[in-house]
Write a protein that holds these residues in place. Sequence first.
Motif, PDB file in Angstrom:
ATOM      1  N   ASP A  39       0.839  -1.208   0.000  1.00  0.00           N
ATOM      2  CA  ASP A  39       0.000   0.000   0.000  1.00  0.00           C
ATOM      3  C   ASP A  39       0.872   1.256   0.000  1.00  0.00           C
ATOM      4  OD1 ASP A  39      -2.306  -1.580   0.055  1.00  0.00           O
ATOM      5  OD2 ASP A  39      -2.322  -1.612   2.252  1.00  0.00           O
ATOM      6  N   HIS A  40       1.927   1.201   0.785  1.00  0.00           N
ATOM      7  CA  HIS A  40       2.850   2.331   0.850  1.00  0.00           C
ATOM      8  C   HIS A  40       3.530   2.558  -0.504  1.00  0.00           C
ATOM      9  CE1 HIS A  40       5.939   5.071   2.189  1.00  0.00           C
ATOM     10  NE2 HIS A  40       6.863   4.238   1.758  1.00  0.00           N
ATOM     11  N   LEU A  41       3.954   1.489  -1.133  1.00  0.00           N
ATOM     12  CA  LEU A  41       4.628   1.597  -2.422  1.00  0.00           C
ATOM     13  C   LEU A  41       3.696   2.205  -3.479  1.00  0.00           C
ATOM     14  CD1 LEU A  41       7.312   1.073  -3.799  1.00  0.00           C
ATOM     15  CD2 LEU A  41       6.493  -1.234  -4.354  1.00  0.00           C
ATOM     16  N   ARG A  42       2.431   1.810  -3.470  1.00  0.00           N
ATOM     17  CA  ARG A  42       1.452   2.388  -4.393  1.00  0.00           C
ATOM     18  C   ARG A  42       1.315   3.889  -4.129  1.00  0.00           C
ATOM     19  NH1 ARG A  42      -3.216   0.597  -2.574  1.00  0.00           N
ATOM     20  NH2 ARG A  42      -2.656  -1.541  -3.085  1.00  0.00           N
ATOM     21  N   TRP A  43       1.195   4.261  -2.841  1.00  0.00           N
ATOM     22  CA  TRP A  43       1.083   5.674  -2.469  1.00  0.00           C
ATOM     23  C   TRP A  43       2.322   6.449  -2.911  1.00  0.00           C
ATOM     24  CZ3 TRP A  43       4.470   8.278   0.742  1.00  0.00           C
ATOM     25  CH2 TRP A  43       4.108   9.584   1.076  1.00  0.00           C
ATOM     26  N   LEU A  44       3.506   5.896  -2.651  1.00  0.00           N
ATOM     27  CA  LEU A  44       4.753   6.580  -2.983  1.00  0.00           C
ATOM     28  C   LEU A  44       4.866   6.808  -4.491  1.00  0.00           C
ATOM     29  CD1 LEU A  44       7.444   7.805  -2.152  1.00  0.00           C
ATOM     30  CD2 LEU A  44       8.431   5.497  -2.228  1.00  0.00           C
ATOM     31  N   ARG A  45       4.538   5.822  -5.272  1.00  0.00           N
ATOM     32  CA  ARG A  45       4.600   5.992  -6.731  1.00  0.00           C
ATOM     33  C   ARG A  45       3.652   7.101  -7.193  1.00  0.00           C
ATOM     34  NH1 ARG A  45       5.334  -0.289  -7.578  1.00  0.00           N
ATOM     35  NH2 ARG A  45       7.583  -0.312  -7.939  1.00  0.00           N
ATOM     36  N   GLU A  46       2.462   7.146  -6.617  1.00  0.00           N
ATOM     37  CA  GLU A  46       1.509   8.204  -6.972  1.00  0.00           C
ATOM     38  C   GLU A  46       2.058   9.579  -6.593  1.00  0.00           C
ATOM     39  OE1 GLU A  46      -2.186   7.190  -5.077  1.00  0.00           O
ATOM     40  OE2 GLU A  46      -2.477   5.418  -6.350  1.00  0.00           O
ATOM     41  N   VAL A  47       2.661   9.670  -5.423  1.00  0.00           N
ATOM     42  CA  VAL A  47       3.231  10.934  -4.959  1.00  0.00           C
ATOM     43  C   VAL A  47       4.362  11.385  -5.882  1.00  0.00           C
ATOM     44  CG1 VAL A  47       4.684  11.927  -3.125  1.00  0.00           C
ATOM     45  CG2 VAL A  47       2.550  10.768  -2.542  1.00  0.00           C
ATOM     46  N   LEU A  48       5.250  10.465  -6.207  1.00  0.00           N
ATOM     47  CA  LEU A  48       6.400  10.818  -7.033  1.00  0.00           C
ATOM     48  C   LEU A  48       6.005  11.224  -8.452  1.00  0.00           C
ATOM     49  CD1 LEU A  48       8.936   8.090  -5.864  1.00  0.00           C
ATOM     50  CD2 LEU A  48       8.822  10.488  -5.155  1.00  0.00           C
ATOM     51  N   GLU A  49       4.877  10.726  -8.931  1.00  0.00           N
ATOM     52  CA  GLU A  49       4.399  11.067 -10.280  1.00  0.00           C
ATOM     53  C   GLU A  49       3.516  12.308 -10.294  1.00  0.00           C
ATOM     54  OE1 GLU A  49       2.480   7.531 -11.705  1.00  0.00           O
ATOM     55  OE2 GLU A  49       4.339   6.373 -11.678  1.00  0.00           O
ATOM     56  N   ASN A  50       3.139  12.796  -9.120  1.00  0.00           N
ATOM     57  CA  ASN A  50       2.214  13.931  -9.022  1.00  0.00           C
ATOM     58  C   ASN A  50       2.996  15.250  -9.063  1.00  0.00           C
ATOM     59  OD1 ASN A  50       0.357  15.887  -8.277  1.00  0.00           O
ATOM     60  ND2 ASN A  50      -0.633  14.585  -6.754  1.00  0.00           N
ATOM     61  N   PRO A  51       2.786  16.079 -10.093  1.00  0.00           N
ATOM     62  CA  PRO A  51       3.521  17.339 -10.176  1.00  0.00           C
ATOM     63  C   PRO A  51       3.137  18.348  -9.092  1.00  0.00           C
ATOM     64  CG  PRO A  51       1.891  17.199 -11.923  1.00  0.00           C
ATOM     65  CD  PRO A  51       1.890  15.869 -11.230  1.00  0.00           C
ATOM     66  N   ALA A  52       2.044  18.091  -8.381  1.00  0.00           N
ATOM     67  CA  ALA A  52       1.610  18.996  -7.314  1.00  0.00           C
ATOM     68  C   ALA A  52       2.180  18.599  -5.956  1.00  0.00           C
ATOM     69  CB  ALA A  52       0.082  19.039  -7.247  1.00  0.00           C
ATOM     70  N   VAL A  53       3.068  17.603  -5.930  1.00  0.00           N
ATOM     71  CA  VAL A  53       3.667  17.142  -4.670  1.00  0.00           C
ATOM     72  C   VAL A  53       5.182  17.110  -4.825  1.00  0.00           C
ATOM     73  CG1 VAL A  53       3.810  15.261  -2.985  1.00  0.00           C
ATOM     74  CG2 VAL A  53       1.642  15.721  -4.152  1.00  0.00           C
ATOM     75  N   ALA A  54       5.875  17.589  -3.792  1.00  0.00           N
ATOM     76  CA  ALA A  54       7.327  17.493  -3.718  1.00  0.00           C
ATOM     77  C   ALA A  54       7.680  16.791  -2.409  1.00  0.00           C
ATOM     78  CB  ALA A  54       7.971  18.873  -3.777  1.00  0.00           C
ATOM     79  N   LEU A  55       8.357  15.660  -2.510  1.00  0.00           N
ATOM     80  CA  LEU A  55       8.724  14.869  -1.341  1.00  0.00           C
ATOM     81  C   LEU A  55      10.243  14.835  -1.221  1.00  0.00           C
ATOM     82  CD1 LEU A  55       7.982  12.934   1.004  1.00  0.00           C
ATOM     83  CD2 LEU A  55       7.943  11.078  -0.689  1.00  0.00           C
ATOM     84  N   TYR A  56      10.740  15.292  -0.082  1.00  0.00           N
ATOM     85  CA  TYR A  56      12.177  15.388   0.157  1.00  0.00           C
ATOM     86  C   TYR A  56      12.609  14.433   1.259  1.00  0.00           C
ATOM     87  CZ  TYR A  56      12.013  19.800  -2.409  1.00  0.00           C
ATOM     88  OH  TYR A  56      11.844  20.756  -3.374  1.00  0.00           O
ATOM     89  N   ILE A  57      13.813  13.910   1.132  1.00  0.00           N
ATOM     90  CA  ILE A  57      14.473  13.176   2.205  1.00  0.00           C
ATOM     91  C   ILE A  57      15.407  14.178   2.878  1.00  0.00           C
ATOM     92  CG2 ILE A  57      16.072  11.299   2.790  1.00  0.00           C
ATOM     93  CD1 ILE A  57      13.339  10.308   1.843  1.00  0.00           C
ATOM     94  N   LEU A  58      15.327  14.248   4.197  1.00  0.00           N
ATOM     95  CA  LEU A  58      16.215  15.107   4.972  1.00  0.00           C
ATOM     96  C   LEU A  58      17.392  14.260   5.446  1.00  0.00           C
ATOM     97  CD1 LEU A  58      13.496  16.792   7.232  1.00  0.00           C
ATOM     98  CD2 LEU A  58      14.316  17.563   5.001  1.00  0.00           C
ATOM     99  N   THR A  59      18.574  14.824   5.404  1.00  0.00           N
ATOM    100  CA  THR A  59      19.741  14.126   5.947  1.00  0.00           C
ATOM    101  C   THR A  59      20.446  15.040   6.938  1.00  0.00           C
ATOM    102  OG1 THR A  59      21.184  14.838   4.135  1.00  0.00           O
ATOM    103  CG2 THR A  59      20.087  12.716   3.871  1.00  0.00           C
TER     104      THR A  59
END
Length: 149
Positions: A39-59
């Motif tokens: 379920d998470h993988l499906r959500w993540l793929r949708e997020v990454l393909e959505n131009p209205a969403v920006a998801l960042y990894i913080l280090t």
Amino acid sequence: MLDTRLATVRDARLLLGWKNEEEVRRFSIVSREKIRYKDHLRWLREVLENPAVALYILTWNGKPCGDMRFSGGDTAIEVSVRIDRNFRNLGIASRAIPYLSKEILWGGKPLIAKIVEGNIASMRTFIRCGYRPVEYRTVPVGHYIFLHA
């Protein structure tokens, strides 16, 4: 030292680990249940393909320590941040929120954060970053809407 990068599908397990932390689930507006990988993988793929969403990894000092998401809506951009339990209380979110917020300029829309009632640490962090509470909603769970001033 704080650094950021855009998330990729290779970050799926890392992100899922943070999403499934007990404290994160306790303060979730969406779901308090553990999330299954598929379920998470499906959500993540949708997020990454959505131009209205920006998801960042913080280090922090080269180690992944959390994530931050900007989700564009019709009238506002919602800001969400999660910090790994091993990196909390270091001021990472207080640095990441203003740093990345400067990069997000989608049509001049206001930035908002939805924070579940009782999540004092998040409330304090967003207030420190220039947000103020403007509304309280009871659905789906009691939460405040914070607006960047």
